[in-house]
Design an enzyme around this catalytic site. Sequence first.
Site, PDB file in Angstrom:
ATOM      1  N   LYS A  93      37.589  29.874  32.642  1.00 49.86           N
ATOM      2  CA  LYS A  93      38.876  30.464  33.041  1.00 49.86           C
ATOM      3  C   LYS A  93      40.059  29.765  32.372  1.00 49.86           C
ATOM      4  O   LYS A  93      41.111  30.361  32.193  1.00 49.86           O
ATOM      5  CB  LYS A  93      39.015  30.455  34.559  1.00 49.86           C
TER       6      LYS A  93
HETATM    7  C1  LIG Z   1      34.976  33.325  37.354  1.00 49.37           C
HETATM    8  C2  LIG Z   1      33.624  32.891  36.931  1.00 49.37           C
HETATM    9  C3  LIG Z   1      32.621  33.818  36.585  1.00 49.37           C
HETATM   10  C4  LIG Z   1      32.805  35.304  36.701  1.00 49.37           C
HETATM   11  O1  LIG Z   1      33.724  35.828  35.772  1.00 49.37           O
HETATM   12  P1  LIG Z   1      34.311  37.303  35.952  1.00 49.37           P
HETATM   13  O2  LIG Z   1      35.377  37.406  34.954  1.00 49.37           O
HETATM   14  O3  LIG Z   1      34.815  37.371  37.382  1.00 49.37           O
HETATM   15  O4  LIG Z   1      33.183  38.255  35.743  1.00 49.37           O
HETATM   16  C5  LIG Z   1      31.407  33.325  36.138  1.00 49.37           C
HETATM   17  N1  LIG Z   1      31.165  32.000  36.067  1.00 49.37           N
HETATM   18  C6  LIG Z   1      32.100  31.083  36.397  1.00 49.37           C
HETATM   19  C7  LIG Z   1      31.749  29.627  36.315  1.00 49.37           C
HETATM   20  C8  LIG Z   1      33.362  31.489  36.840  1.00 49.37           C
HETATM   21  O5  LIG Z   1      34.283  30.566  37.175  1.00 49.37           O
END
Ligand SMILES: *Cc1c(COP(=O)(O)O)cnc(C)c1O
Length: 480
Positions: free
Chosen positions: A124
């Site tokens: 993220k």
């Molecule tokens: C947020 C997150 C996801 C999922 O991502 P999306 O964009 O919601 O599909 C997967 N793995 C981790 C470690 C995350 O923080």
Amino acid sequence: MRYQSTRGNSPQQSFLEILLGGLAPDGGLYLPVEYPQVSPAQLDSWRSLTYADLAYEVLSLYCDDIPEEDLRALLRKTYTEQVYCNGRKADNAKDISPLHWLGEEGGTRLGLLSLSNGPTLAFKDMAMQLLGNLFEYALKRSGQKLNILGATSGDTGSAAEYAMRGKEGVNVFMLSPRGKMSAFQSAQMYSLQDPNIFNLAVAGVFDDCQDIVKAVSNDHVFKVKYRIGTVNSINWGRVVAQVVYYFQGYLLATQSSSEKVSFTVPSGNFGNICAGHIARMMGLPIAHLVAATNENDVLNEFFSTGVYRARKSAETLHTSSPSMDISKASNFERFVFDLVGKDGAQTAAMFKQVDTAGGFDISQELIFQEMGQYGFQSGRSTHQNRLDTIRNVDQQYNIMIDTHTADGVKVARDYLEPGIPMIVLETALPIKFEETIEIALGRPAECPEAFKDIKSKPQRVENIDADVNQVKTFLATHLD
Ligand SMILES: *Cc1c(COP(=O)(O)O)cnc(C)c1O
């Protein structure tokens, strides 16, 4: 570039106009009116670029209301070695998102795209750090201030706080469920001492936190008076920033634009993989986009049956890949809009049905029969699959992966095609989910040097009841 709502009933807007907002006024999500196209020759000409300059090539197609030199400066300030090389091992230390080949399996190469060496050790950061700089830029230009209110079960909140800390014109108020996050995750958030970051530990579960954010956002008068905004996963700026690393992953895996690559994406809210869909719509030669879910398999169910069924809170399981524990996939509407030929009225009708009847069924419709053209595949991984995959990747390749990435590797292995490299997106580092790693491997997760003492740092957090009025009072007394 103009942006339209997936529900077809909101005025078109520019990039900067939608940057700070959430949903469109008609309840839809914003998408560009068309996907800019990248030719094979153009793609090959991007091979020698740094990540920041590649990001410029991609993003300049989407935000023409930011002057070129400002955009380039923002991107070069964002995608630096300093910000993105926290936990990195010695190889490729300077690259923002290096590709690590695991090895040959199923007649092709299987690799991991490293996306988790930013400040909070999850992918993220790739988008959120840019959002922080874009928000500061946009607020400065308009002379406004913004108070971000969010709810987190771990990764989103910390990524948002590390992106907004110390930024001019922005405060962050982040609600988290008290005692429900991993020790590492709470330490990451609560140890921030920046005066513009407020952690509120709510006596309740994640859903309570989310309900409070919704209640405050629905109070239009309060929202306007206190300039409340969000940074949740439906924000277009986050999605478009994520498009860049699909290009980067592709360029690292190939020698010429005549080759194809597939990606497997550990998926929850469909934000990450939606960016892959957009990259593919722009002409990036992606063979397949594989959505890997955990036991909360809303998306796998849809791609395999044509039935989209949102889960009730009580049906949503708490798993060992908690950042994918979703009851509905909040970005999924963006794909559905493309699937129905950008028909806003039809998209609106389908998502009304999600609200009223819990879902929709397109299994008998032509659009489902023809969905193959979008390249999606999907699969599901369980707690046991996760543990097994963490174990055998460690044994086979001497690489420790986190629980979400393990779901990706598990599902990717079911879809290997000879001659088409398969890239799994690494969405977090193992230390964030150390409890499960310890169970899988019988030894502690690797911890990057910079994070070794995080749990002993002083913490700054306010305890609060799961009560909207208490949160509103806190906001009203802590804003400038
Ligand atoms: C947020 C997150 C996801 C999922 O991502 P999306 O964009 O919601 O599909 C997967 N793995 C981790 C470690 C995350 O923080």
